[in-house]
Design an enzyme around this catalytic site. Structure first.
Site, PDB file in Angstrom:
ATOM      1  N   MET A   1      24.893 127.907  55.907  1.00 22.79           N
ATOM      2  CA  MET A   1      23.506 128.202  55.551  1.00 22.79           C
ATOM      3  C   MET A   1      22.640 128.067  56.803  1.00 22.79           C
ATOM      4  O   MET A   1      22.522 126.981  57.361  1.00 22.79           O
ATOM      5  CB  MET A   1      23.027 127.220  54.481  1.00 22.79           C
ATOM      6  CG  MET A   1      23.928 127.172  53.268  1.00 22.79           C
ATOM      7  SD  MET A   1      23.685 125.672  52.264  1.00 22.79           S
ATOM      8  CE  MET A   1      22.036 125.961  51.650  1.00 22.79           C
TER       9      MET A   1
ATOM     10  N   GLY B   1      19.276 123.693  57.752  1.00 26.09           N
ATOM     11  CA  GLY B   1      20.545 124.071  58.357  1.00 26.09           C
ATOM     12  C   GLY B   1      21.712 123.251  57.849  1.00 26.09           C
ATOM     13  O   GLY B   1      21.694 122.042  57.961  1.00 26.09           O
ATOM     14  N   SER B   2      22.737 123.880  57.297  1.00 30.38           N
ATOM     15  CA  SER B   2      23.788 123.104  56.662  1.00 30.38           C
ATOM     16  C   SER B   2      24.957 123.991  56.253  1.00 30.38           C
ATOM     17  O   SER B   2      25.017 125.165  56.603  1.00 30.38           O
ATOM     18  CB  SER B   2      23.222 122.394  55.435  1.00 30.38           C
ATOM     19  OG  SER B   2      22.434 123.299  54.686  1.00 30.38           O
ATOM     20  N   ARG B   3      25.866 123.405  55.477  1.00 35.32           N
ATOM     21  CA  ARG B   3      27.053 124.117  55.048  1.00 35.32           C
ATOM     22  C   ARG B   3      27.518 123.548  53.708  1.00 35.32           C
ATOM     23  O   ARG B   3      27.301 122.363  53.420  1.00 35.32           O
ATOM     24  CB  ARG B   3      28.136 123.941  56.117  1.00 35.32           C
ATOM     25  CG  ARG B   3      29.544 124.246  55.718  1.00 35.32           C
ATOM     26  CD  ARG B   3      30.440 124.112  56.928  1.00 35.32           C
ATOM     27  NE  ARG B   3      31.822 123.855  56.567  1.00 35.32           N
ATOM     28  CZ  ARG B   3      32.826 123.819  57.426  1.00 35.32           C
ATOM     29  NH1 ARG B   3      32.584 123.988  58.705  1.00 35.32           N
ATOM     30  NH2 ARG B   3      34.042 123.574  57.025  1.00 35.32           N
TER      31      ARG B   3
END
EC number: 4.1.1.65
Length: 219
Positions: free
Chosen positions: A100, A188-190
């Protein structure tokens, strides 16, 4: 534009700080320099609207289907592979990871309807979200949902280099519905999905997903 509840406080402080910067630039730092003051104002407005966009809350209509595993987030598919999952399953699983970016909606959605069997939060590092070790070393939350057919899906929220807070709403024993909100990751991430080996993956590396809508796999 509807704003997610997780963004109210951050938007307030962002607006307050940017207002302070502009007051300082106009009356103290760049007195009489209209060009510099105007440039700072433009940059401030751009930053504010970027943060505003980050916390937007779109309306999603999830096509409910007990055979489908729906994407838990907006983003780009970066991993599809068979791995050993040591935390909960302690065995082989099919992993699908979605990155993301800061421009994506950062709401997370339940991929299936079922019962929450396990929730665990881990403090950790802030490696870039596409780093191979981010799944096991970054700040993260693991949520396992048992679907109606008995299959268990592990969803892992992973903080990225910019993220400093993971929010999750799932609790053990809770009944959840496909497409409903699971949580939120800031800046910001996953998200990793660990699926049964017989799950039929429907997405490809590099494909864009839409949270609560895109079918990631079939059970």
């Amino acid at each position: 534009m509807t704003i997610h509840k997780e963004g109210y406080q951050i938007l307030f402080w962002t607006a307050l700080i940017l207002l302070g910067v502009n007051v300082l630039s106009i009356f103290y730092l760049f007195t009489g320099n209209q060009t510099a003051s105007t440039l700072i104002l433009i940059v401030s407005l751009v930053l504010f609207f970027l943060v505003l966009q980050f916390f937007r809350k779109p309306r999603r209509n999830t096509p409910l289907n007990d055979k489908h595993i729906i994407s838990p987030c907006d983003g780009t598919v970066v991993v599809i592979e068979e791995v050993n999952e040591p935390e909960y399953f302690k065995g082989q699983r099919r992993q699908v990871s979605i990155f993301m970016s800061p421009l994506n909606v950062h709401i997370n959605f339940h991929p299936v309807t079922g019962t929450v069997k396990y929730v665990k939060y881990y403090p950790g590092k802030y490696l870039v979200a596409w780093h191979p070790k981010s799944s096991t070393e970054n700040e993260r939350t693991s949520v396992v949902i048992k679907a109606k057919n008995g299959a268990e899906i592990l969803l892992r929220q992973i903080a990225g280099a910019l993220a400093r807070r993971i929010v999750w709403y799932a609790k053990e024993g809770q009944q959840v519905e496909q497409g409903h909100e699971l949580g939120f990751i800031k800046f910001g991430s996953r998200v990793d999905l660990f699926l049964p080996l017989d799950a039929e993956v429907k997405v490809k590396i590099g494909e864009k997903t839409k949270g609560g809508v895109t079918v990631v796999a079939d059970l």
